[in-house]
Design a protein around this motif. Sequence first.
Motif, PDB file in Angstrom:
ATOM      1  N   THR A  16      27.837  49.186   3.964  1.00 35.71           N
ATOM      2  CA  THR A  16      28.715  48.025   4.088  1.00 35.71           C
ATOM      3  C   THR A  16      28.925  47.718   5.559  1.00 35.71           C
ATOM      4  N   LYS A  17      29.708  46.723   5.830  1.00 39.00           N
ATOM      5  CA  LYS A  17      30.040  46.356   7.206  1.00 39.00           C
ATOM      6  C   LYS A  17      31.328  47.057   7.622  1.00 39.00           C
ATOM      7  N   THR A  18      31.475  47.289   8.920  1.00 34.40           N
ATOM      8  CA  THR A  18      32.701  47.889   9.458  1.00 34.40           C
ATOM      9  C   THR A  18      33.905  47.025   9.098  1.00 34.40           C
ATOM     10  N   LYS A  19      33.713  45.721   9.096  1.00 34.76           N
ATOM     11  CA  LYS A  19      34.778  44.786   8.729  1.00 34.76           C
ATOM     12  C   LYS A  19      35.296  45.064   7.311  1.00 34.76           C
ATOM     13  N   THR A  20      34.399  45.467   6.438  1.00 35.45           N
ATOM     14  CA  THR A  20      34.781  45.791   5.060  1.00 35.45           C
ATOM     15  C   THR A  20      35.691  47.014   5.029  1.00 35.45           C
ATOM     16  N   ILE A  21      35.318  48.050   5.784  1.00 38.70           N
ATOM     17  CA  ILE A  21      36.134  49.268   5.841  1.00 38.70           C
ATOM     18  C   ILE A  21      37.504  48.945   6.425  1.00 38.70           C
ATOM     19  N   LYS A  22      37.535  48.133   7.482  1.00 44.90           N
ATOM     20  CA  LYS A  22      38.815  47.733   8.080  1.00 44.90           C
ATOM     21  C   LYS A  22      39.679  47.014   7.060  1.00 44.90           C
ATOM     22  N   GLY A  23      39.085  46.143   6.277  1.00 41.53           N
ATOM     23  CA  GLY A  23      39.826  45.424   5.237  1.00 41.53           C
ATOM     24  C   GLY A  23      40.407  46.362   4.201  1.00 41.53           C
ATOM     25  N   TRP A  24      39.631  47.374   3.818  1.00 40.09           N
ATOM     26  CA  TRP A  24      40.136  48.361   2.853  1.00 40.09           C
ATOM     27  C   TRP A  24      41.287  49.143   3.452  1.00 40.09           C
ATOM     28  N   GLU A  25      41.131  49.599   4.699  1.00 43.34           N
ATOM     29  CA  GLU A  25      42.167  50.418   5.324  1.00 43.34           C
ATOM     30  C   GLU A  25      43.427  49.618   5.630  1.00 43.34           C
ATOM     31  N   ASN A  26      43.290  48.315   5.809  1.00 46.46           N
ATOM     32  CA  ASN A  26      44.447  47.456   6.063  1.00 46.46           C
ATOM     33  C   ASN A  26      45.015  46.874   4.769  1.00 46.46           C
ATOM     34  N   ASP A  27      44.494  47.340   3.632  1.00 43.37           N
ATOM     35  CA  ASP A  27      44.952  46.887   2.310  1.00 43.37           C
ATOM     36  C   ASP A  27      44.822  45.390   2.120  1.00 43.37           C
ATOM     37  N   GLN A  28      43.792  44.812   2.729  1.00 39.74           N
ATOM     38  CA  GLN A  28      43.530  43.387   2.551  1.00 39.74           C
ATOM     39  C   GLN A  28      42.637  43.153   1.347  1.00 39.74           C
ATOM     40  N   ASN A  29      41.846  44.165   0.987  1.00 37.75           N
ATOM     41  CA  ASN A  29      41.014  44.120  -0.214  1.00 37.75           C
ATOM     42  C   ASN A  29      40.694  45.545  -0.616  1.00 37.75           C
ATOM     43  N   GLU A  30      40.044  45.702  -1.755  1.00 34.53           N
ATOM     44  CA  GLU A  30      39.734  47.034  -2.282  1.00 34.53           C
ATOM     45  C   GLU A  30      38.265  47.097  -2.652  1.00 34.53           C
TER      46      GLU A  30
ATOM     47  N   ALA B  10      34.258  49.517  -7.990  1.00 30.29           N
ATOM     48  CA  ALA B  10      34.223  50.856  -8.573  1.00 30.29           C
ATOM     49  C   ALA B  10      33.080  51.710  -8.032  1.00 30.29           C
ATOM     50  N   ASN B  11      31.901  51.114  -7.893  1.00 31.73           N
ATOM     51  CA  ASN B  11      30.764  51.913  -7.416  1.00 31.73           C
ATOM     52  C   ASN B  11      30.966  52.375  -5.976  1.00 31.73           C
ATOM     53  N   LYS B  12      31.531  51.536  -5.122  1.00 34.27           N
ATOM     54  CA  LYS B  12      31.801  51.919  -3.737  1.00 34.27           C
ATOM     55  C   LYS B  12      32.953  52.913  -3.673  1.00 34.27           C
ATOM     56  N   LEU B  13      33.939  52.745  -4.543  1.00 34.08           N
ATOM     57  CA  LEU B  13      35.067  53.674  -4.590  1.00 34.08           C
ATOM     58  C   LEU B  13      34.566  55.074  -4.919  1.00 34.08           C
ATOM     59  N   GLN B  14      33.656  55.163  -5.859  1.00 31.31           N
ATOM     60  CA  GLN B  14      33.091  56.459  -6.229  1.00 31.31           C
ATOM     61  C   GLN B  14      32.319  57.057  -5.056  1.00 31.31           C
ATOM     62  N   MET B  15      31.573  56.246  -4.339  1.00 32.14           N
ATOM     63  CA  MET B  15      30.824  56.728  -3.180  1.00 32.14           C
ATOM     64  C   MET B  15      31.774  57.198  -2.073  1.00 32.14           C
ATOM     65  N   VAL B  16      32.836  56.436  -1.825  1.00 33.80           N
ATOM     66  CA  VAL B  16      33.818  56.797  -0.800  1.00 33.80           C
ATOM     67  C   VAL B  16      34.435  58.147  -1.126  1.00 33.80           C
ATOM     68  N   ALA B  17      34.869  58.310  -2.371  1.00 29.40           N
ATOM     69  CA  ALA B  17      35.497  59.561  -2.781  1.00 29.40           C
ATOM     70  C   ALA B  17      34.549  60.738  -2.572  1.00 29.40           C
ATOM     71  N   GLY B  18      33.297  60.556  -2.919  1.00 27.88           N
ATOM     72  CA  GLY B  18      32.312  61.619  -2.734  1.00 27.88           C
ATOM     73  C   GLY B  18      32.075  61.942  -1.268  1.00 27.88           C
ATOM     74  N   LEU B  19      31.921  60.920  -0.451  1.00 24.71           N
ATOM     75  CA  LEU B  19      31.685  61.131   0.980  1.00 24.71           C
ATOM     76  C   LEU B  19      32.863  61.805   1.669  1.00 24.71           C
ATOM     77  N   LEU B  20      34.068  61.478   1.237  1.00 26.18           N
ATOM     78  CA  LEU B  20      35.264  61.996   1.898  1.00 26.18           C
ATOM     79  C   LEU B  20      35.824  63.242   1.222  1.00 26.18           C
ATOM     80  N   ASN B  21      35.160  63.672   0.133  1.00 30.71           N
ATOM     81  CA  ASN B  21      35.541  64.885  -0.571  1.00 30.71           C
ATOM     82  C   ASN B  21      36.976  64.840  -1.110  1.00 30.71           C
ATOM     83  N   VAL B  22      37.330  63.696  -1.695  1.00 29.57           N
ATOM     84  CA  VAL B  22      38.618  63.516  -2.364  1.00 29.57           C
ATOM     85  C   VAL B  22      38.342  62.883  -3.720  1.00 29.57           C
ATOM     86  N   SER B  23      39.318  62.939  -4.610  1.00 30.23           N
ATOM     87  CA  SER B  23      39.117  62.329  -5.926  1.00 30.23           C
ATOM     88  C   SER B  23      39.427  60.830  -5.867  1.00 30.23           C
ATOM     89  N   ILE B  24      38.829  60.109  -6.790  1.00 29.38           N
ATOM     90  CA  ILE B  24      39.103  58.676  -6.899  1.00 29.38           C
ATOM     91  C   ILE B  24      40.588  58.466  -7.200  1.00 29.38           C
TER      92      ILE B  24
END
Length: 134
Positions: free
Chosen positions: A43-57, A60-74
Amino acid sequence: MTQEAILGAGWFDEDTATFGDRLAGARDAAGLSQAELARRLGTKTKTIKGWENDQNEPRANKLQMVAGLLNVSIMWLLTGQGEGLDGPEMVESLPTGVEDMLAEMRKLRAEQAQIAEKMGRLEKRLRGALAETS
């Protein structure tokens, strides 16, 4: 309110933190920059910033990938419950007045979220009204 109540086990819970807060905390704990996480997710860095700033979410498929990469549960990312991070450990006491400021910040964050919801509903009504006049 005690220091433990502010910075203890509830640091990332649903009442204290948002999805974006938990995502940013898990990303930092994993030692990844926003750009690195974006690259790994395709994805783009802008997308991650939007997620972290709670501007968008993420979807499901990206959420699963994020959880796996960061070693936390969905579930932890979404609600703060389940396998995730603990809050930071504090070894010294907070300066006078900091506890009150943190409590006020939490209150303002909750109010901001309510206002954002109201604005979203109003915008939807406005679009509907404008569509009727077209």
